[in-house]
Design an enzyme around this catalytic site. Structure first.
Site, PDB file in Angstrom:
ATOM      1  N   ARG A   1       0.825  -1.214   0.000  1.00 13.77           N
ATOM      2  CA  ARG A   1       0.000   0.000   0.000  1.00 13.77           C
ATOM      3  C   ARG A   1       0.854   1.257   0.000  1.00 13.77           C
ATOM      4  O   ARG A   1       0.525   2.259  -0.635  1.00 13.77           O
ATOM      5  CB  ARG A   1      -0.967  -0.034   1.191  1.00 13.77           C
TER       6      ARG A   1
ATOM      7  N   ASP B   1      -4.353 -15.341   6.860  1.00 14.53           N
ATOM      8  CA  ASP B   1      -3.081 -15.874   6.354  1.00 14.53           C
ATOM      9  C   ASP B   1      -2.392 -16.810   7.341  1.00 14.53           C
ATOM     10  O   ASP B   1      -1.330 -17.361   7.026  1.00 14.53           O
ATOM     11  CB  ASP B   1      -2.131 -14.722   6.014  1.00 14.53           C
TER      12      ASP B   1
HETATM   13  C1  S3P Z   1      -4.245  -9.125   1.801  1.00  9.18           C
HETATM   14  C2  S3P Z   1      -5.498  -9.635   1.969  1.00  9.18           C
HETATM   15  C3  S3P Z   1      -5.775 -11.062   2.147  1.00  9.18           C
HETATM   16  C4  S3P Z   1      -4.523 -11.857   2.481  1.00  9.18           C
HETATM   17  C5  S3P Z   1      -3.361 -11.441   1.640  1.00  9.18           C
HETATM   18  C6  S3P Z   1      -3.046  -9.982   1.839  1.00  9.18           C
HETATM   19  C7  S3P Z   1      -4.067  -7.674   1.601  1.00  9.18           C
HETATM   20  O1  S3P Z   1      -6.312 -11.583   0.945  1.00  9.18           O
HETATM   21  O2  S3P Z   1      -4.771 -13.229   2.350  1.00  9.18           O
HETATM   22  O3  S3P Z   1      -2.200 -12.193   1.959  1.00  9.18           O
HETATM   23  O4  S3P Z   1      -2.938  -7.192   1.703  1.00  9.18           O
HETATM   24  O5  S3P Z   1      -5.069  -7.001   1.356  1.00  9.18           O
HETATM   25  P1  S3P Z   1      -7.912 -11.566   0.636  1.00  9.18           P
HETATM   26  O6  S3P Z   1      -8.341 -10.173   0.508  1.00  9.18           O
HETATM   27  O7  S3P Z   1      -8.035 -12.319  -0.665  1.00  9.18           O
HETATM   28  O8  S3P Z   1      -8.535 -12.311   1.775  1.00  9.18           O
END
Ligand code: S3P
Length: 436
Positions: A26, A314
């Protein structure tokens, strides 16, 4: 490359783990479209984030790297990105692909987003659908990458109810919302990580959260700022797991991000009897951090609260190993999303646990793990960094040596995993040939 893990004596230690992956992505994207400079400390120089860095550079953003974990971004403003000459390769990063789709949906130029074999098998309709409602034009084959995004001069604000609890989808819609006229809102079915909202707020965007509904106004410029990225709780979880399973250990992991939308793993482990406390709570910009102190604990099974799933999304590979080392059985439900991560994590972890002598019952969106003792054996990461690291930690308490095959991907999120684990006494060797 493979890991050979030997039964290890985990020791008391004070350790640090690398910066947060989600926040690093981000910082790169928002810093690039802000006005002015964004200086980032604690950046995760792992493969996923380096792909995002390369993609932003390919769109004309000047990014310097004054130190291994420092980057300095000369933001180009909301409308300052330029078309990349070639397809943007996002490696294995679902976060990069989905957030970038939102960021690029409202640009004046066309883009192509692609990735490796793992990423090109992952579902993208979840972002294509809301972005198309906003007026974006995105082509794909069967909802999978590569994504071909055609330039669009104006997006429409929408009020979107997300069918899946996904921070990536939420963030994609919010980023596209910066380029839409009016206020774009997303309602999530469960709380998901809110790093995008927090960083947008720090950079001067108009973002509002009302329960599970998040809104952003299109138009106003973002302002570059200093960003200090906390250590990644997802990476810290492997150290937490090793400490918990040890015979006797007292380990402190410093300056870890403990944003409440991420701490499900701590709550779940505590409900299984883990001795984990947070010390020295502080704020790093808008992100809470703390030192996490973990002592070896006898874990017990139980039924994991499904409302914690999106807060620990995660960390289920870690939780599978914790459950396997616990007494009794542990019941996971509502975890179907794990099947569309870097690997099918339910299947990958069930396979690993079984090869190490444990019993796991699988269902489409759940699993029951029966506690026991790990034998030695050979397991596979299925190309998934978190599966690789979780199985390596299981090896530290196994009755024999454990080979974890295909671990090159560990650098995706945790460069220096092996040396960090070595500082707590874990005996993990790299081998090129499994017979070594
Ligand atoms: C993340 C959101 C999650 C996570 C990924 C990182 C993020 O995915 O599993 O490792 O940085 O927004 P999902 O939005 O598909 O759940």
């Amino acid at each position: 490359m493979h890991f050979k893990v030997f039964p290890s004596k985990i020791e008391d230690a004070r350790v640090t783990v690398p910066g947060d992956k989600s926040v690093s992505h981000r910082a790169l994207m928002l810093g690039s479209i802000a006005r002015g400079r964004t200086d980032v400390k604690g950046f995760l120089a792992g493969e996923d984030c380096l792909q995002t860095l390369a993609a932003m550079r390919a769109m004309g953003v000047r990014i310097e790297q004054p130190g291994p974990t420092e980057i300095s971004i000369e933001g180009v403003g909301l409308d300052g990105l330029q078309a990349s000459r070639s397809a943007l390769d996002l490696g294995s990063s679902g976060t990069a692909m989905r957030l970038m789709a939102g960021l690029l949906a409202g640009q004046a130029f066309d883009s192509v987003l692609t990735g490796d074999t793992s990423l090109t098998a992952r579902p993208m309709r979840r972002v294509i659908a809301p972005l198309s409602q906003m007026g974006a034009r995105i082509d794909s084959e069967d909802g999978k990458p590569p994504l071909r995004i055609q330039g669009t001069s104006g997006l429409r604000a929408i009020d979107y109810a997300m069918p899946v609890a996904s921070a990536q989808v939420k963030s994609a819609v919010l980023l596209a919302g910066l380029y839409a006229q009016g206020t774009t809102s997303v309602t999530q079915p469960a709380v998901t990580r809110d790093h995008t909202e927090r960083m947008l707020g720090s950079m001067g965007a108009t973002v509002a959260t009302d329960g599970n509904r998040i809104s952003v106004d299109g138009g106003p410029a973002l302002c570059g700022c200093a960003v200090e990225i906390p250590a990644d709780l997802s990476s810290a979880s492997f150290v937490i797991l090793a400490a918990l399973l040890a015979e006797n250990a007292d380990i402190i992991i410093t300056n870890v991000g403990v944003n409440p939308t991420r701490t499900g793993v701590i709550d779940i482990l505590q409900s299984m009897g883990a001795d984990i406390v947070m010390e020295n709570p502080q704020l790093r910009g808008k992100e809470p951090v703390a030192d996490i102190r973990v002592r070896a604990s006898q874990l017990h099974g139980g039924t994991v609260d499904p409302t914690q799933v999106s807060l620990a999304i995660d960390e289920f590979p870690v939780l599978f190993v914790a459950a396997a080392a616990a007494t009794g059985k542990t019941v996971f439900s509502g975890i179907g999303e794990l099947r569309v991560k870097e690997s099918d994590r339910i299947a990958a972890m069930a396979d690993g646990m079984r090869r190490l002598g444990l019993v796991v019952d699988e269902s489409p969106d759940g699993a029951v793990v029966h506690g026991g003792r790990f034998t030695g054996g050979t397991v596979d990461s299925f190309g998934d960094h978190r599966v690789a690291m979780s199985l390596a930690v299981a090896g530290t308490v196994a009755a024999g040596d454990v080979v974890v095959r295909n671990v090159d991907n560990v650098d995706t999120s945790f460069p220096g995993f092996r040396s960090c684990m070595a500082t707590i006494g874990a005996n993990i060797r790299v081998v090129e040939d499994v017979s070594e």
